[in-house]
Design an enzyme around this catalytic site. Structure first.
Site, PDB file in Angstrom:
ATOM      1  N   ASN A 114     -46.366  27.053  32.780  1.00 17.19           N
ATOM      2  CA  ASN A 114     -45.086  26.479  31.863  1.00 17.19           C
ATOM      3  C   ASN A 114     -46.027  25.664  30.665  1.00 17.19           C
ATOM      4  O   ASN A 114     -46.715  25.094  30.686  1.00 17.19           O
ATOM      5  CB  ASN A 114     -44.313  25.674  32.752  1.00 17.19           C
ATOM      6  N   PHE A 118     -41.253  18.746  27.913  1.00 21.14           N
ATOM      7  CA  PHE A 118     -40.371  18.140  28.259  1.00 21.14           C
ATOM      8  C   PHE A 118     -38.989  18.191  27.511  1.00 21.14           C
ATOM      9  O   PHE A 118     -38.185  17.425  26.882  1.00 21.14           O
ATOM     10  CB  PHE A 118     -40.910  16.571  27.540  1.00 21.14           C
ATOM     11  N   ASN A 183     -48.475  19.620  27.632  1.00 20.77           N
ATOM     12  CA  ASN A 183     -47.545  20.596  26.780  1.00 20.77           C
ATOM     13  C   ASN A 183     -46.928  19.671  25.610  1.00 20.77           C
ATOM     14  O   ASN A 183     -46.141  20.097  24.787  1.00 20.77           O
ATOM     15  CB  ASN A 183     -46.277  20.954  27.519  1.00 20.77           C
ATOM     16  N   THR A 184     -47.490  18.319  25.679  1.00 19.24           N
ATOM     17  CA  THR A 184     -46.945  17.484  24.391  1.00 19.24           C
ATOM     18  C   THR A 184     -48.185  16.842  23.706  1.00 19.24           C
ATOM     19  O   THR A 184     -48.915  16.427  24.485  1.00 19.24           O
ATOM     20  CB  THR A 184     -46.255  16.011  25.100  1.00 19.24           C
ATOM     21  N   LYS A 215     -48.705   9.011  36.581  1.00 21.44           N
ATOM     22  CA  LYS A 215     -49.159  10.347  37.056  1.00 21.44           C
ATOM     23  C   LYS A 215     -50.247  10.671  36.136  1.00 21.44           C
ATOM     24  O   LYS A 215     -50.186  10.695  34.807  1.00 21.44           O
ATOM     25  CB  LYS A 215     -47.821  11.143  36.776  1.00 21.44           C
ATOM     26  N   ASN A 244     -50.753  16.295  38.082  1.00 23.22           N
ATOM     27  CA  ASN A 244     -49.847  17.085  37.070  1.00 23.22           C
ATOM     28  C   ASN A 244     -50.477  18.702  37.336  1.00 23.22           C
ATOM     29  O   ASN A 244     -51.509  18.922  37.968  1.00 23.22           O
ATOM     30  CB  ASN A 244     -49.944  16.483  35.891  1.00 23.22           C
TER      31      ASN A 244
END
Length: 356
Positions: A114, A118, A183-184, A215, A244
């Site tokens: 994925n 967010f 993903n950020t 996390k 994660n």
């Protein structure tokens, strides 16, 4: 029936569309008036509870962040048998996430890639929604996972996290600082100690009175994992969530062309099992027994949950296998733990630690 339904129907749908369809059904359980009946069928057996973070979890198994990004289905998910539900990741500023397509199945590997980014309605909207959740009797333990807004520069990350914490910490049974999504842009750099320490100190002060966890990513080196664990203890945080998703693609059996076509993003599911377990063991060797360590990554069966508990996890979370196992997955875990406990006299109630 679910494996047939997945193969015949869900696997043919766009993964994100399939997720939204399933999510809508789960969200509707309380409204349809059948959620309480479902809960009787899915609830963990008495005696499986875990006391941690000043809270009571009626099952050691919960749902990881990512499935319910905005806290819209907490009650329905609890009725499916999850002992706790961690919502998010929620950012201070509402954001649509990355362009679609951004969710990809690797069915042969029982995995998912994925790059959602967010996508969520923002902390203010979540605050109103989650305030209503808190008033529902019999709700699951509520974790809230916060992250950096994409529009916020990395150098301004602390202020952004503080804005989210100010709105959401008062509603959380526990709060999680997510610095590990791939993903950020720039987010994982916040795991470097010179940036992580002041960030955690600031959020800890803002969220005073709410248990605080961080996390981390599985792609950290063993030394980095140990140093972060020591930092958490030194700061007096309440726990660590490990791990994660991973940016690694090693060991996949899905053909390389399919993996390449999916592109960038975090990999979750069965391929993460070994590394997540190894990180758990590293952390547990570096922290006192009372520190809460939540293990997540590559967990699908009751035997794997029991393995994590035996390795020192306080609680265990899953997500990706939900897609492959279906709506009764938490029930399968809870019933499986009951069978394991009955078969192995060495298990004790306290923290599911194997005697001897």
């Amino acid at each position: 029936m679910y494996p047939f339904f997945f193969t015949a129907v869900l696997s043919r749908l766009d993964p994100e569309r399939a997720h939204h369809l399933a999510f809508s059904v789960i969200r509707a359980l309380p409204a349809l008036g059948i959620g309480r009946l479902v809960r009787r069928f899915t609830a963990p057996a008495p005696g499986h509870g875990v006391d941690a973070l000043g809270l009571h979890f009626d099952s050691p198994f919960g749902l990881a962040a990512g499935f319910d990004k905005d806290g819209k289905a907490v009650i329905g998910l609890g009725q499916l048998g999850f002992g706790h539900v961690e919502v998010g990741t929620i950012t201070a500023v509402a954001q649509p996430g990355n362009p679609k397509p951004r969710l990809f199945r690797l069915i042969t590997d029982r995995a998912v890639i994925n790059r959602m980014g967010f996508n969520n309605d923002g902390a203010a909207a979540a605050r109103e929604r989650l305030a209503r959740v808190l008033a529902v009797p019999g709700r699951p333990v509520l974790g809230i996972n916060i992250g950096k807004s994409r529009v916020t520069a990395v150098e301004d990350a602390t202020a952004d996290y503080l804005a989210g914490a100010a709105l959401l910490a008062p509603l959380a049974d526990y709060l999680v600082v997510n610095v590990s999504s791939p993903n950020t842009p720039g987010l994982r750099g916040l795991q470097e100690l010179d940036q992580l320490a002041p960030l955690l100190r600031a959020v800890q002060a803002e969220a005073a009175g709410t248990p605080l966890l961080v996390k981390i990513a599985p792609d950290l080196s063993d030394e980095e994992v140990t140093r972060i664990a020591e930092l958490v203890v030194g700061l007096g945080l309440d726990g660590i969530i490990a791990t994660n998703t991973t940016i690694s693609r090693e060991g996949l059996v899905t053909d390389a062309a399919t993996v390449a076509a999916a592109g960038a993003g975090g990999l979750s599911g069965a391929p993460l099992h070994a590394r997540s377990l190894a990180v758990l063991r590293l952390i547990r060797a570096s922290v006192p027994p009372e520190l809460c360590v939540i293990s997540v990554g590559g967990v699908e069966t009751a035997e794997q949950v029991a393995e994590r508990l035996s390795a020192g996890a306080t609680l265990v979370q899953g997500y990706t296998a939900f897609l492959y196992r279906g709506p009764l997955w938490a029930r399968q875990i809870n019933r499986g733990l009951d069978r394991i406990r009955a078969a192995e006299a060495g298990w004790t109630q306290a923290g599911w630690t194997k005697a001897g």
